[in-house]
Design a protein around this motif. Sequence first.
Motif, PDB file in Angstrom:
ATOM      1  N   LYS A 146      13.473  -4.428 -19.387  1.00 26.57           N
ATOM      2  CA  LYS A 146      12.877  -4.423 -18.051  1.00 26.57           C
ATOM      3  C   LYS A 146      11.611  -3.565 -18.031  1.00 26.57           C
ATOM      4  CE  LYS A 146      14.072  -3.329 -13.253  1.00 26.57           C
ATOM      5  NZ  LYS A 146      15.113  -2.816 -12.362  1.00 26.57           N
ATOM      6  N   GLU A 147      11.647  -2.404 -18.666  1.00 26.30           N
ATOM      7  CA  GLU A 147      10.474  -1.532 -18.728  1.00 26.30           C
ATOM      8  C   GLU A 147       9.347  -2.171 -19.540  1.00 26.30           C
ATOM      9  OE1 GLU A 147       9.708   1.250 -17.029  1.00 26.30           O
ATOM     10  OE2 GLU A 147      11.578   0.784 -15.988  1.00 26.30           O
ATOM     11  N   LYS A 187       7.708  -4.785 -17.367  1.00 27.96           N
ATOM     12  CA  LYS A 187       6.849  -4.148 -16.363  1.00 27.96           C
ATOM     13  C   LYS A 187       5.514  -3.752 -16.987  1.00 27.96           C
ATOM     14  CE  LYS A 187      10.324  -2.194 -13.234  1.00 27.96           C
ATOM     15  NZ  LYS A 187      10.890  -0.928 -12.713  1.00 27.96           N
ATOM     16  N   GLN A 188       5.560  -3.192 -18.202  1.00 26.29           N
ATOM     17  CA  GLN A 188       4.336  -2.787 -18.902  1.00 26.29           C
ATOM     18  C   GLN A 188       3.470  -4.000 -19.208  1.00 26.29           C
ATOM     19  OE1 GLN A 188       3.041   0.175 -19.410  1.00 26.29           O
ATOM     20  NE2 GLN A 188       1.278  -0.658 -20.496  1.00 26.29           N
ATOM     21  N   GLN A 189       4.072  -5.094 -19.645  1.00 26.12           N
ATOM     22  CA  GLN A 189       3.310  -6.302 -19.942  1.00 26.12           C
ATOM     23  C   GLN A 189       2.662  -6.863 -18.674  1.00 26.12           C
ATOM     24  OE1 GLN A 189       5.975  -8.950 -22.011  1.00 26.12           O
ATOM     25  NE2 GLN A 189       5.598  -7.965 -23.987  1.00 26.12           N
ATOM     26  N   ILE A 190       3.373  -6.820 -17.572  1.00 25.40           N
ATOM     27  CA  ILE A 190       2.808  -7.298 -16.307  1.00 25.40           C
ATOM     28  C   ILE A 190       1.601  -6.449 -15.925  1.00 25.40           C
ATOM     29  CG2 ILE A 190       3.253  -7.481 -13.815  1.00 25.40           C
ATOM     30  CD1 ILE A 190       6.140  -8.357 -14.593  1.00 25.40           C
ATOM     31  N   ARG A 191       1.705  -5.138 -16.075  1.00 25.33           N
ATOM     32  CA  ARG A 191       0.571  -4.255 -15.764  1.00 25.33           C
ATOM     33  C   ARG A 191      -0.632  -4.600 -16.652  1.00 25.33           C
ATOM     34  NH1 ARG A 191       4.812  -0.330 -15.017  1.00 25.33           N
ATOM     35  NH2 ARG A 191       4.675   0.285 -17.192  1.00 25.33           N
TER      36      ARG A 191
END
Length: 160
Positions: free
Chosen positions: A41-42, A45-49
């Motif tokens: 999940k983390e 989130k990093q890839q989305i950012r």
Amino acid sequence: MLWFVGVTCVLCMGRHIAAGQRDGEIISQIKMTNFALAEIKELLKQQIREIVFLKNTVMECEACGMGGIQPISPCEPNPCHPGVTCIESLEGPECGSCPDGMEGNGTRCTDVDECSVMPCHMGVRCINTSPGFRCGSCPAGYTGPQVQGVGLAYATANKQ
């Protein structure tokens, strides 16, 4: 009989302890799975950012004209007849002249009938080709080259 009941209870407790150990292992595996999912999940989130950052960077480059999509040449694909040169101008693409033996505006070219200017000796068959023409063989008793060429100017200047 008491002893038998005691043995039975000892066996029951053994099964209960084995079941408890299995439950502990399952709980441990569930905890490890939850931990792995939290890590995934983390990472997501990093890839989305990072994707949002890249998208914004590309949009800024396109807005300020420092990259992005390059303008497409008005001559791609070539709007002119095959073999005709396309020239980029402020008004848009312009096509050159049609090739010899053809007429038109450069975008559309059609074959010229060179036989219309009668380049062949009287009685000799003229064959219109695309582009160009050719004359049949000289009639009996006459000699000369078999005339063939391209364009009205050539057909007018080179009679059989």
